[in-house]
Structure formats: C-alpha cells, structure tokens
Design a protein around this motif. Structure first.
Motif, PDB file in Angstrom:
ATOM      1  N   THR A   1       0.981  -1.249   0.076  1.00 29.76           N
ATOM      2  CA  THR A   1       0.081  -0.117   0.108  1.00 29.76           C
ATOM      3  C   THR A   1       0.901   1.397  -0.027  1.00 29.76           C
ATOM      4  O   THR A   1       2.044   1.102   0.248  1.00 29.76           O
ATOM      5  N   VAL A   2       0.112   2.476  -0.388  1.00 31.75           N
ATOM      6  CA  VAL A   2       0.958   3.547  -0.364  1.00 31.75           C
ATOM      7  C   VAL A   2       1.483   4.008   1.035  1.00 31.75           C
ATOM      8  O   VAL A   2       0.681   3.804   2.177  1.00 31.75           O
ATOM      9  N   SER A   3       2.876   4.465   1.076  1.00 38.48           N
ATOM     10  CA  SER A   3       3.394   5.010   2.287  1.00 38.48           C
ATOM     11  C   SER A   3       3.630   6.403   2.101  1.00 38.48           C
ATOM     12  O   SER A   3       4.018   6.706   0.956  1.00 38.48           O
TER      13      SER A   3
ATOM     14  N   GLN B   1       6.999  12.719   0.495  1.00 32.10           N
ATOM     15  CA  GLN B   1       7.297  11.909  -0.509  1.00 32.10           C
ATOM     16  C   GLN B   1       6.093  10.543  -0.559  1.00 32.10           C
ATOM     17  O   GLN B   1       5.957  10.225   0.735  1.00 32.10           O
ATOM     18  N   ALA B   2       5.627  10.116  -1.369  1.00 27.85           N
ATOM     19  CA  ALA B   2       4.812   9.072  -1.591  1.00 27.85           C
ATOM     20  C   ALA B   2       5.532   7.778  -2.075  1.00 27.85           C
ATOM     21  O   ALA B   2       6.351   8.087  -3.118  1.00 27.85           O
ATOM     22  N   ILE B   3       5.314   6.644  -1.565  1.00 26.36           N
ATOM     23  CA  ILE B   3       6.020   5.396  -1.736  1.00 26.36           C
ATOM     24  C   ILE B   3       5.145   4.232  -2.157  1.00 26.36           C
ATOM     25  O   ILE B   3       4.145   4.521  -1.308  1.00 26.36           O
ATOM     26  N   GLY B   4       5.598   3.457  -2.986  1.00 27.27           N
ATOM     27  CA  GLY B   4       4.674   2.221  -2.984  1.00 27.27           C
ATOM     28  C   GLY B   4       3.453   2.437  -4.110  1.00 27.27           C
ATOM     29  O   GLY B   4       2.595   1.575  -3.751  1.00 27.27           O
ATOM     30  N   HIS B   5       3.239   3.612  -4.641  1.00 28.36           N
ATOM     31  CA  HIS B   5       1.888   3.661  -5.451  1.00 28.36           C
ATOM     32  C   HIS B   5       2.041   2.817  -6.691  1.00 28.36           C
ATOM     33  O   HIS B   5       3.085   2.739  -7.353  1.00 28.36           O
ATOM     34  N   ARG B   6       0.791   2.246  -6.902  1.00 25.31           N
ATOM     35  CA  ARG B   6       0.676   1.446  -8.194  1.00 25.31           C
ATOM     36  C   ARG B   6       1.211   2.228  -9.430  1.00 25.31           C
ATOM     37  O   ARG B   6       1.566   1.609 -10.355  1.00 25.31           O
ATOM     38  N   ASN B   7       0.497   3.216  -9.555  1.00 30.14           N
ATOM     39  CA  ASN B   7       0.351   4.196 -11.073  1.00 30.14           C
ATOM     40  C   ASN B   7       1.172   5.458 -10.546  1.00 30.14           C
ATOM     41  O   ASN B   7       1.494   5.619  -9.432  1.00 30.14           O
ATOM     42  N   PRO B   8       2.137   5.767 -11.619  1.00 32.07           N
ATOM     43  CA  PRO B   8       2.702   7.302 -11.453  1.00 32.07           C
ATOM     44  C   PRO B   8       1.857   8.109 -10.746  1.00 32.07           C
ATOM     45  O   PRO B   8       0.496   8.295 -10.940  1.00 32.07           O
ATOM     46  N   LEU B   9       2.527   9.149  -9.814  1.00 30.06           N
ATOM     47  CA  LEU B   9       1.897  10.132  -9.182  1.00 30.06           C
ATOM     48  C   LEU B   9       2.062  11.330 -10.086  1.00 30.06           C
ATOM     49  O   LEU B   9       3.163  11.839 -10.393  1.00 30.06           O
ATOM     50  N   ALA B  10       0.825  11.953 -10.159  1.00 28.28           N
ATOM     51  CA  ALA B  10       0.678  13.287 -11.035  1.00 28.28           C
ATOM     52  C   ALA B  10       0.831  14.617  -9.992  1.00 28.28           C
ATOM     53  O   ALA B  10       1.472  15.643 -10.416  1.00 28.28           O
ATOM     54  N   ARG B  11       0.346  14.487  -8.630  1.00 27.67           N
ATOM     55  CA  ARG B  11       0.052  15.606  -7.842  1.00 27.67           C
ATOM     56  C   ARG B  11       0.167  15.042  -6.612  1.00 27.67           C
ATOM     57  O   ARG B  11      -0.541  14.256  -6.066  1.00 27.67           O
ATOM     58  N   LEU B  12       0.478  15.981  -5.688  1.00 29.64           N
ATOM     59  CA  LEU B  12       0.266  15.784  -4.196  1.00 29.64           C
ATOM     60  C   LEU B  12       0.003  16.977  -3.672  1.00 29.64           C
ATOM     61  O   LEU B  12       0.663  18.122  -3.863  1.00 29.64           O
TER      62      LEU B  12
ATOM     63  N   ALA C   1      -4.120  13.085   8.216  1.00 28.69           N
ATOM     64  CA  ALA C   1      -3.012  13.617   8.858  1.00 28.69           C
ATOM     65  C   ALA C   1      -2.061  12.755   9.491  1.00 28.69           C
ATOM     66  O   ALA C   1      -2.699  11.842  10.299  1.00 28.69           O
ATOM     67  N   LEU C   2      -0.672  12.664   9.240  1.00 27.82           N
ATOM     68  CA  LEU C   2       0.233  12.152   9.756  1.00 27.82           C
ATOM     69  C   LEU C   2       1.202  13.042  10.567  1.00 27.82           C
ATOM     70  O   LEU C   2       1.510  14.147  10.125  1.00 27.82           O
ATOM     71  N   PRO C   3       1.806  12.441  11.618  1.00 29.48           N
ATOM     72  CA  PRO C   3       2.817  13.544  12.208  1.00 29.48           C
ATOM     73  C   PRO C   3       3.948  13.420  11.596  1.00 29.48           C
ATOM     74  O   PRO C   3       4.369  12.669  10.575  1.00 29.48           O
ATOM     75  N   VAL C   4       4.907  14.700  11.758  1.00 28.07           N
ATOM     76  CA  VAL C   4       5.910  14.940  10.896  1.00 28.07           C
ATOM     77  C   VAL C   4       7.189  14.256  11.442  1.00 28.07           C
ATOM     78  O   VAL C   4       7.690  14.755  12.479  1.00 28.07           O
ATOM     79  N   ARG C   5       7.322  12.912  11.018  1.00 30.71           N
ATOM     80  CA  ARG C   5       8.449  12.508  11.689  1.00 30.71           C
ATOM     81  C   ARG C   5       9.389  12.356  10.352  1.00 30.71           C
ATOM     82  O   ARG C   5       9.173  11.562   9.534  1.00 30.71           O
ATOM     83  N   ALA C   6      10.772  12.998  10.406  1.00 30.71           N
ATOM     84  CA  ALA C   6      11.577  13.152   9.485  1.00 30.71           C
ATOM     85  C   ALA C   6      12.248  11.708   9.200  1.00 30.71           C
ATOM     86  O   ALA C   6      12.615  11.088   9.846  1.00 30.71           O
ATOM     87  N   ASN C   7      12.471  11.496   7.925  1.00 32.49           N
ATOM     88  CA  ASN C   7      13.087  10.131   7.364  1.00 32.49           C
ATOM     89  C   ASN C   7      12.293   8.772   7.924  1.00 32.49           C
ATOM     90  O   ASN C   7      13.296   7.651   8.030  1.00 32.49           O
ATOM     91  N   ALA C   8      10.958   8.977   8.212  1.00 24.87           N
ATOM     92  CA  ALA C   8      10.427   7.900   8.732  1.00 24.87           C
ATOM     93  C   ALA C   8       9.116   7.229   7.781  1.00 24.87           C
ATOM     94  O   ALA C   8       8.595   8.358   7.194  1.00 24.87           O
ATOM     95  N   THR C   9       9.268   6.227   7.349  1.00 29.18           N
ATOM     96  CA  THR C   9       8.334   5.727   6.479  1.00 29.18           C
ATOM     97  C   THR C   9       6.997   5.197   7.247  1.00 29.18           C
ATOM     98  O   THR C   9       7.002   4.336   8.116  1.00 29.18           O
ATOM     99  N   GLN C  10       5.808   6.020   6.845  1.00 35.21           N
ATOM    100  CA  GLN C  10       4.636   5.840   7.700  1.00 35.21           C
ATOM    101  C   GLN C  10       3.479   5.189   6.451  1.00 35.21           C
ATOM    102  O   GLN C  10       3.130   5.885   5.548  1.00 35.21           O
ATOM    103  N   GLN C  11       3.275   3.954   6.936  1.00 33.38           N
ATOM    104  CA  GLN C  11       2.377   3.095   5.683  1.00 33.38           C
ATOM    105  C   GLN C  11       0.880   3.724   6.132  1.00 33.38           C
ATOM    106  O   GLN C  11       0.469   3.670   7.109  1.00 33.38           O
ATOM    107  N   THR C  12       0.124   3.430   4.789  1.00 31.09           N
ATOM    108  CA  THR C  12      -1.371   3.682   4.849  1.00 31.09           C
ATOM    109  C   THR C  12      -1.927   2.583   4.607  1.00 31.09           C
ATOM    110  O   THR C  12      -1.354   1.439   4.240  1.00 31.09           O
ATOM    111  N   THR C  13      -3.483   2.683   4.425  1.00 33.74           N
ATOM    112  CA  THR C  13      -4.221   1.353   3.890  1.00 33.74           C
ATOM    113  C   THR C  13      -4.642   1.527   2.536  1.00 33.74           C
ATOM    114  O   THR C  13      -5.523   0.946   2.003  1.00 33.74           O
ATOM    115  N   LEU C  14      -4.050   2.752   1.855  1.00 36.63           N
ATOM    116  CA  LEU C  14      -4.442   2.902   0.669  1.00 36.63           C
ATOM    117  C   LEU C  14      -3.550   2.721  -0.464  1.00 36.63           C
ATOM    118  O   LEU C  14      -2.304   2.526  -0.539  1.00 36.63           O
TER     119      LEU C  14
END
Length: 327
Positions: A236-238, A253-264, A309-322
C-alpha cells in the motif's frame, strides 16, 4: 435702495443752493420735504420691503437649520449599510469550520477504512497509458538500488533509470514499465532513477540484472519498445517526510504507489495546496504550509487518495491502507 437713491437726488439742490431764495423755490422745497416725510413713513411701515427682509432672514435661518438635518437621513443609512457587512462576515466565518470539519473527518475515515477514492481529470505527463514507446536499452550497476527518485536502498533489482526528458522532473518515479526486446522477450521494471545525457528520449538504462533477461550484457545496447503498466501489487502507499522536516518546512514523498503520481497536495485552512515537485522526487512546502495535515495524492489516471494527517517524522516511512486502482 430707496435711501441710496434719496442720497443721490439732493446733489442738484446743493448746486442751486447758492442762488438767491425766491418764492417758487421755497414752495418746491416745502413739497420736497413733505414727499421725504411720506416716503420715510411708507418705507418703515410693517409689510414693506424693509420689513419683509425680516421674514426672509427668518426663512433663511430656518433653512440653514434644516440643511444640516437634510443630509442626516442619507447619512444614517450609510452606517446602517456598513454595519451588516461585519455582521455578515461574522456569520460566515463561524459557519465555515463546522462545514469543513465534518467533511474532512468523513473523507479521512472513509478513505482510510475502505480505501475509497475520488476521480478527477487524468493528469498524465509525457508517459501516457496505452502508448508504446520505442528506444534503446543500456545497462548499469545499480549498487544498493537507490537512485534519483530517493526511494533509498532496495533489494529489488528489476529497476531502470529513465532518460531525462521522459523522467520529467520525477514524474516517472515509481512507474512500472513493460520492456520488450526485438526477440519478443519482455520484462517488467520499476523506474527508480534518472539517466542523464547522453541518454536519449525513449532510452531506458536497465539494471544489469534486468538487461541480462533480454540480452547478454556484452550486447551493450539493444532496441526495445516499452509501455506503462498498472500491475498487481501487494504493498500500500506509504508517506515519508524528508530529513530535516518540521512544521515550518517539510518535504513529502509518496512510496509504493501502483500508478505514477501526478500531484501531491496538502490541506490548508483555505483548501488544498499543490506542492511543487523536485527532481529528487520530494514535494516541498518551503513555508511549512500543510506540514502534518491531510495529504491528497492524484495518479495520472485522475484518481485521488486522501491520507489522514500524519505526524511530521523526518525520514520515517509511515504506511497507509490506501492504494490506487489497477488499470
């Protein structure tokens, strides 16, 4: 004006006053005196022009007292018209947060729990779905797997570096690409790096492991065709905040997305704010706007995912269910 004319008329009489006095002259003088007395009596009688001046002044005085009052009615609406404006804004301002807050909670909880996404206009860049591109493939040593996309070290060696033109300021980062050689052999690689000049448009610089599945490494350079994929993935996306990120400055940064990311985008008090993307695949908020708030991701197909909303944790990968939909 009557008194003024009366003062001018005696001038000829004074001129003839040096002549000897005669009877007729005395008669004329007596008549003049009588006329003067009658004139003065009439002039100062009530209701004459001299007496009429009084009422005229009175009317003028009453008009002057009324004049300040006359603008008063228009003047009073001006404060009364201006007054509703602050009161209207006060009514609007408190009403905005209640309407925004519930929608935010509903969107966050629904998206997070059920991975429900919205769809907007597709935003593909140079690499478009359903298009086959021609080019050449070369190879390089990927080392620990890190590259310009800043994903970090990885054990996945089926990766490739995209030429600068098609890399398009990191828009190609994370894209899955099917690469086919002239022999008909095909492989799938993920874009994790950029291949600068002399890499040409359409060229892919494959990891040595990936290149070896298409041709011997000694071939050095082969003709290929390639196209974008939307494959099945288990991740899932992190979300990852860049090193040094705080509430006053952050890179996302978004990581693990199935399709290319166009916008954040990040949520702000006035709505969604799209953050600029860097060549090293982070979206920056130079003023800290939206850091630690909800994040909305849009893929090239126009699908949108909202990350609570996720806490601002520098250089930490936070996984979502999405995860984005497969195409």
């Amino acid at each position: 004006m009557a008194s003024s004319s009366h003062r001018r008329r005696p001038q000829p009489d004074r001129h003839f006053a040096w002549r000897p006095v005669r009877g007729p002259l005395l008669a004329v003088t007596a008549v003049a005196v009588v006329a003067l007395v009658v004139t003065l009596a009439v002039a100062f009688r009530p209701g004459t022009a001299a007496g009429a001046a009084g009422p005229e002044r009175a009317v003028a005085g009453s008009a002057s007292r009324t004049a300040p009052g006359t603008p008063t009615p228009p003047a009073s609406p001006e404060p009364s018209t201006a007054a509703p404006k602050p009161s209207a804004s006060k009514r609007t301002t408190p009403s905005a947060p209640p309407s925004t807050t519930p929608s935010r909670r509903a969107e966050s909880s629904t998206t997070h729990a059920a991975s429900v996404a919205t769809t907007t206009t597709p935003a593909a860049g140079r690499i478009r779905p359903g298009t086959t591109y021609q080019g050449v493939a070369t190879s390089y040593d990927v080392g620990n797997g890190d590259g310009a996309c800043s994903y970090g070290p990885t054990s996945d060696v089926m990766t490739a570096a995209m030429n600068t033109a098609d890399y398009e300021t990191a828009k190609a980062c994370g894209a899955y690409v099917s690469v086919r050689a002239a022999s008909g052999t095909a492989i799938t690689v993920r874009i994790t790096n950029e291949c600068p000049a002399p890499c040409a448009v359409g060229q892919l610089d494959l990891s040595q492991q990936a290149f070896a599945k298409l041709a011997p490494l000694s071939a050095g350079r082969i003709q290929i065709t390639w196209s974008l994929l939307s494959p099945a993935v288990s991740d899932t996306v992190s979300i990852r905040y860049k090193t040094g990120s705080t509430q006053y400055w952050c890179g996302i940064q978004a990581i693990g997305h199935r399709n290319p990311l166009a916008r954040l985008e990040v949520r702000t008090g006035s709505g969604w704010l799209a953050l600029p993307r860097t060549e090293y695949n982070y979206f920056l908020s130079d003023q800290g706007t939206g850091c630690g708030h909800d994040i909305r991701l849009t893929d090239i197909y126009g699908e949108q995912l909202t990350v609570p909303a996720l806490p601002v944790r520098a250089n930490a990968t936070q996984q979502t269910t999405l995860q984005f939909t497969r195409h």
